[in-house]
Scaffold this motif. Structure first.
Motif, PDB file in Angstrom:
ATOM      1  N   TYR A   1       3.182  28.710 -64.399  1.00 31.28           N
ATOM      2  CA  TYR A   1       3.550  29.704 -63.278  1.00 31.28           C
ATOM      3  C   TYR A   1       4.780  29.477 -62.899  1.00 31.28           C
ATOM      4  O   TYR A   1       5.331  28.131 -62.836  1.00 31.28           O
ATOM      5  CB  TYR A   1       2.412  29.666 -61.940  1.00 31.28           C
ATOM      6  N   ASN A   2       5.312  30.340 -62.108  1.00 34.93           N
ATOM      7  CA  ASN A   2       6.934  30.077 -61.523  1.00 34.93           C
ATOM      8  C   ASN A   2       6.567  30.168 -60.337  1.00 34.93           C
ATOM      9  O   ASN A   2       6.455  31.161 -59.796  1.00 34.93           O
ATOM     10  CB  ASN A   2       7.823  31.021 -62.344  1.00 34.93           C
ATOM     11  N   ASN A   3       6.782  29.078 -59.422  1.00 34.12           N
ATOM     12  CA  ASN A   3       6.584  29.135 -58.057  1.00 34.12           C
ATOM     13  C   ASN A   3       7.080  27.762 -57.335  1.00 34.12           C
ATOM     14  O   ASN A   3       8.168  27.056 -58.039  1.00 34.12           O
ATOM     15  CB  ASN A   3       5.227  28.977 -57.674  1.00 34.12           C
ATOM     16  N   ASP A   4       6.787  27.385 -56.126  1.00 33.65           N
ATOM     17  CA  ASP A   4       7.598  26.250 -55.754  1.00 33.65           C
ATOM     18  C   ASP A   4       6.995  24.723 -56.013  1.00 33.65           C
ATOM     19  O   ASP A   4       7.600  23.664 -55.730  1.00 33.65           O
ATOM     20  CB  ASP A   4       7.602  26.177 -54.216  1.00 33.65           C
TER      21      ASP A   4
ATOM     22  N   ARG B   1       8.080  25.298 -62.618  1.00 30.51           N
ATOM     23  CA  ARG B   1       8.930  26.313 -62.940  1.00 30.51           C
ATOM     24  C   ARG B   1       9.391  26.274 -64.447  1.00 30.51           C
ATOM     25  O   ARG B   1       9.758  25.235 -65.036  1.00 30.51           O
ATOM     26  CB  ARG B   1      10.548  26.028 -62.311  1.00 30.51           C
TER      27      ARG B   1
ATOM     28  N   ALA C   1       3.557  33.906 -60.364  1.00 31.81           N
ATOM     29  CA  ALA C   1       3.283  33.072 -59.384  1.00 31.81           C
ATOM     30  C   ALA C   1       2.377  32.241 -59.363  1.00 31.81           C
ATOM     31  O   ALA C   1       2.131  31.138 -58.662  1.00 31.81           O
ATOM     32  CB  ALA C   1       4.002  33.473 -58.103  1.00 31.81           C
TER      33      ALA C   1
ATOM     34  N   GLN D   1      -0.283  31.925 -54.886  1.00 31.14           N
ATOM     35  CA  GLN D   1       0.556  31.147 -54.509  1.00 31.14           C
ATOM     36  C   GLN D   1       2.023  31.725 -54.442  1.00 31.14           C
ATOM     37  O   GLN D   1       2.203  32.492 -55.193  1.00 31.14           O
ATOM     38  CB  GLN D   1       0.811  29.742 -55.295  1.00 31.14           C
ATOM     39  N   PRO D   2       2.674  31.624 -53.223  1.00 32.64           N
ATOM     40  CA  PRO D   2       3.982  32.316 -53.359  1.00 32.64           C
ATOM     41  C   PRO D   2       5.030  32.046 -54.270  1.00 32.64           C
ATOM     42  O   PRO D   2       4.747  30.709 -54.706  1.00 32.64           O
ATOM     43  CB  PRO D   2       4.459  32.201 -51.776  1.00 32.64           C
ATOM     44  N   ALA D   3       5.833  32.673 -54.605  1.00 33.37           N
ATOM     45  CA  ALA D   3       6.799  32.166 -55.488  1.00 33.37           C
ATOM     46  C   ALA D   3       7.599  31.296 -54.781  1.00 33.37           C
ATOM     47  O   ALA D   3       8.210  30.320 -55.531  1.00 33.37           O
ATOM     48  CB  ALA D   3       7.630  33.375 -56.136  1.00 33.37           C
TER      49      ALA D   3
END
Length: 512
Positions: A247-250, A253, A262, A266-268
């Motif tokens: 996933y690409n999120n906080d 990456r 994301a 979960q928010p990006a």
């Protein structure tokens, strides 16, 4: 000591032939090589009073401490650009450093003309060399009588994995995936990053495109501070050679695969952090968060590194937080003061009259507000997951004289319980995310383990483990959940144990 924040790649190039007979190196010293290779009388030094040399990408560094390593000399140049070669004169406490471009060398000399560089806490002197290029291979052969190899070359051969494991010690200010990407990308292409919390410490796995780049980053950054006096990088090689990012999120990456989702709801990017990345300098969190470092360039990085950039008290930035989804039946200004006070000096708290599940919390400055937000957003307090965000308010207003607001607003400005009023307090080094393990201090000598277990059990929850320190004035106590530990800290920090001994409670990174 220099803190390396915004640094460029190190590339040691030691494969050229020796200059024929003379290598002039600075405005004060000419360094002669006689061209022989038998090791006898191979170099002579002559001190001259000369006019200042014109700019050159080769710099002459003098008055180095004894036993200074090549890595320490290279570290002086890294914030300003690529270091392409180095020659150290061990017996003369001098070195020559070649940067990739003349512009980088000019920036370095200009910066160090206003801020004295130090190696091992000893001031050193940097000037342009008269020589335009540094050729060192035969020097190694002459001095060592063997295969020409610089120490830096040897250091750069050890890395076998492009993946680094990074641990952040003393995390007084937030460090995010994007902060790490900004720091490490100056060495080469960062392919992937995964962040996580282990043993109550923020950690990350970071993958470069090749092992040598990872080695260069480790040499330059291991043990350095991201911010002044805190957020220390501890770097090792990972046993992994490739990271699998889903996933690409906080939290993770993969920069080679921007199309990744994301993740499960979960928010990006955490909404509270997203604003920090708007604008042209999108990867520079440090330049956007109120109270953090200004946008970095080579000189600013070195200034920050030298500890000359203040992190608090920035004008025009708010230190007020909005906490929401609070348990309105249980929450009080005092409980919010105690919990948020773990991450800064809480000045005022106002529970909103018409929305009692929300409160405004004013911290001493924006940096403390940012720290409290990053650690407390999403934690459970009184059975509810609380939300913490930066508020648009610049201060919390007290009720007008004579107006009763039912005790919903409290002024803690002069509270004796502030943890961070004293400059240099050890509390600055002991700030950790909420965890199941609590650190207890100021324990009276006659209080037993059973007394403390009972005290925290009565606060609600189960005590899983306990350990006294040797002097019995401090202890570690582990609750069964983080929520129980938060509850214990709120209820029992500053608890009077008798004879005016007030218990001190904080979160610990240790486990029992």
């Amino acid at each position: 000591p220099l803190v390396l924040l915004d640094v460029a790649a190190l590339s040691c190039r030691c494969t050229e032939e020796l200059a024929s007979s003379v290598l002039s190196v600075s405005s004060h010293i000419l360094f002669y090589l006689d061209g022989t290779s038998n090791g006898s009388d191979s170099k002579k030094l002559r001190v001259e009073d000369r006019m200042e040399a014109p700019p050159s990408r080769v710099l002459h560094i003098r008055k180095l401490p004894n036993e200074t390593s090549e890595t320490e000399v290279i570290a002086l140049g890294l914030p300003f650009g690529k270091v392409t070669n180095i020659l150290t004169l061990k017996g003369k406490n001098q070195a020559f450093l070649e940067l990739g471009t003349e512009e980088a060398a000019i920036t370095m000399v200009n910066y160090y003309s206003t801020v004295t560089p130090h190696v091992r806490n000893v001031p050193v002197f940097i000037q342009y060399s008269n020589h335009k290029e540094l050729k060192t291979d035969a020097v190694s052969a002459v001095q060592g009588g063997g295969t020409p190899t610089s120490g830096s070359d040897l250091a750069l051969t050890a890395a076998s994995s492009p993946v680094l494991r990074i641990i952040i010690d003393n995390m007084f200010y937030p460090v995010t995936l994007d902060v790490l990407q900004q720091i490490f990308s100056k060495f080469g292409t960062v392919m992937k990053i995964i962040t996580f919390t282990k043993n109550n410490q923020f950690q990350a796995l970071l993958q470069f495109n090749d092992p040598s780049t990872a080695q260069q980053a480790k040499i330059a950054l291991d043990g350095q501070n991201i911010y002044n006096s805190c957020c220390t990088l501890r770097i090792d090689y990972s046993k992994l050679v490739n990271l699998n990012v889903k996933y690409n999120n906080d939290k993770s990456r993969d920069y080679t695969r921007p199309e990744l989702p994301a993740g499960d709801g979960q928010p990006a990017m955490d909404p509270n952090m997203a604003a920090a990345f708007q604008g042209k300098d999108s990867n520079s969190l440090l330049g956007k968060i109120p109270g953090a470092l200004s946008p970095l360039n080579a000189a600013a990085a070195a200034a920050a590194a030298a500890g000359r950039v203040a992190l608090s008290g920035h004008s025009g930035s708010s230190g007020v937080l909005l906490a929401s989804n609070l348990n309105e039946e249980m929450v009080t200004p005092q409980s919010l003061f105690t919990l948020f006070g773990v991450y800064g000096d809480t000045q005022r708290v106002k529970i909103l009259y018409n929305k009692k599940d929300s409160a405004l919390i004013q911290m001493a400055d924006a940096s403390q507000a940012q720290l409290a937000m990053s650690h407390l957003n999403g934690q459970k307090m009184y059975g509810k997951v609380i939300r913490v965000a930066l508020s648009k308010h610049t201060s919390v207003q007290l009720p007008r004289d004579g107006l009763d607001d039912q005790g919903l607003t409290k002024d803690f400005t002069n509270s004796p319980l502030h943890r961070f009023k004293k400059p240099g307090s050890k509390n600055f080094q002991n700030i950790f995310p909420p965890s199941t393990t609590l650190h207890l201090s100021n324990i009276p000598t006659d209080v037993t383990e059973e007394d403390l277990r009972l005290l925290f059990s009565n606060a609600g929850g189960t005590v899983n483990a306990f350990k006294f320190f040797q002097d019995h004035k401090m202890a570690l106590l582990q609750m069964s959940t983080v929520e129980e530990a938060i509850q214990g800290l709120i209820d029992l920090h500053n608890y009077n144990m008798g004879d005016n001994h007030h218990l001190r409670v904080s979160f610990s990174k240790s486990s029992i």
